[in-house]
Design an enzyme around this catalytic site. Sequence first.
Site, PDB file in Angstrom:
ATOM      1  N   GLU A  50       0.843  -1.240   0.210  1.00 41.01           N
ATOM      2  CA  GLU A  50      -0.091  -0.151   0.186  1.00 41.01           C
ATOM      3  C   GLU A  50       1.049   1.130  -0.049  1.00 41.01           C
ATOM      4  OE1 GLU A  50      -3.531   1.813   2.994  1.00 41.01           O
ATOM      5  OE2 GLU A  50      -2.158   0.261   3.738  1.00 41.01           O
ATOM      6  N   LYS A  69     -10.333   2.953  -1.343  1.00 38.27           N
ATOM      7  CA  LYS A  69     -10.460   2.164   0.061  1.00 38.27           C
ATOM      8  C   LYS A  69     -11.813   2.456   0.759  1.00 38.27           C
ATOM      9  CE  LYS A  69      -7.546   1.667   4.100  1.00 38.27           C
ATOM     10  NZ  LYS A  69      -6.116   2.025   4.505  1.00 38.27           N
ATOM     11  N   CYS A 129      -5.703  -2.610   2.545  1.00 45.55           N
ATOM     12  CA  CYS A 129      -5.157  -2.699   4.132  1.00 45.55           C
ATOM     13  C   CYS A 129      -6.487  -2.943   4.912  1.00 45.55           C
ATOM     14  CB  CYS A 129      -4.465  -1.305   4.456  1.00 45.55           C
ATOM     15  SG  CYS A 129      -3.354  -1.436   5.813  1.00 45.55           S
TER      16      CYS A 129
END
Length: 282
Positions: free
Chosen positions: A43, A116, A153
């Site tokens: 990431e 995200k 993540c």
Amino acid sequence: MTEITVAALQLAFSGEIDANIANVSRLVREAHARGAQVILPPELFEGEYFCRVEDEGLFASAKPVGEHQAVRAMKALAAELRVHIPTSFFEADGPHHYNSLAMIGPDGQVQGVYRKSHIPDGPGYEEKFYFRPGNTGFKVWKGPEATLGVGVCWDQWYPETARAMMLMGAEVLFYPTAIGSEPHDTSLDTARLWRRAMVGHAVSNVVPVVAANRVGTEHGQTFYGTSFIADERGDILAELDREEEGVIAATIDLARVKRHRAAFGFFRDRRPELYGRLVEDV
């Protein structure tokens, strides 16, 4: 037999974007030489993990997908090597900012952008200062022989993320990550939990999982690596330790995975009519 070879990269990063991109590119080439068709960097690999502090000056490093240096570099590399590279980057979209991922295909084009969905906020991981919650919904993309699902993540901790991508047709799940020490509690080591959460997704969805983390210490925050590739039973096919840099790769027999998924019956036996509580506020 239908197979796909996947790879994850693990390395340390500095504040120098050119050096970081060069190091990632070197490992992408190594992964390609090992036969990888989909290559996952960690990431936000353009630099250090800046979310450890709140600094308004750091918004200047965000760029639109077509202008971001990391995305442009991976587009050129993907086209040269004819591989897929899921590329994490700090995205600016007008006045809004996202922790985003560009799925870059073997033609060097961006197949789409995922923003995200789950944004953490805590000591050392103050992402809500920088990022809006993603507004794209979960996404999957057609890859070489398989449909690819990617969460970023914090998304990896949520079983809903994995299951949603599976219901959209994902056949391999990828999670680029930046996670390590907890500044508020030096006795807390989440490395085992981090892996178990994703291995759980592999088992409960009967799907291979690829996770790429960073290593090294950045301003007192140490990232614990332990990147891995797990098969559809949750068995570890390849892994790296807490400090080493490098590439891991594994070849997945997709026909076998499909048979195992059907045999377990998890998707046959789902009861969506009972799950309404999952989409209600607590």
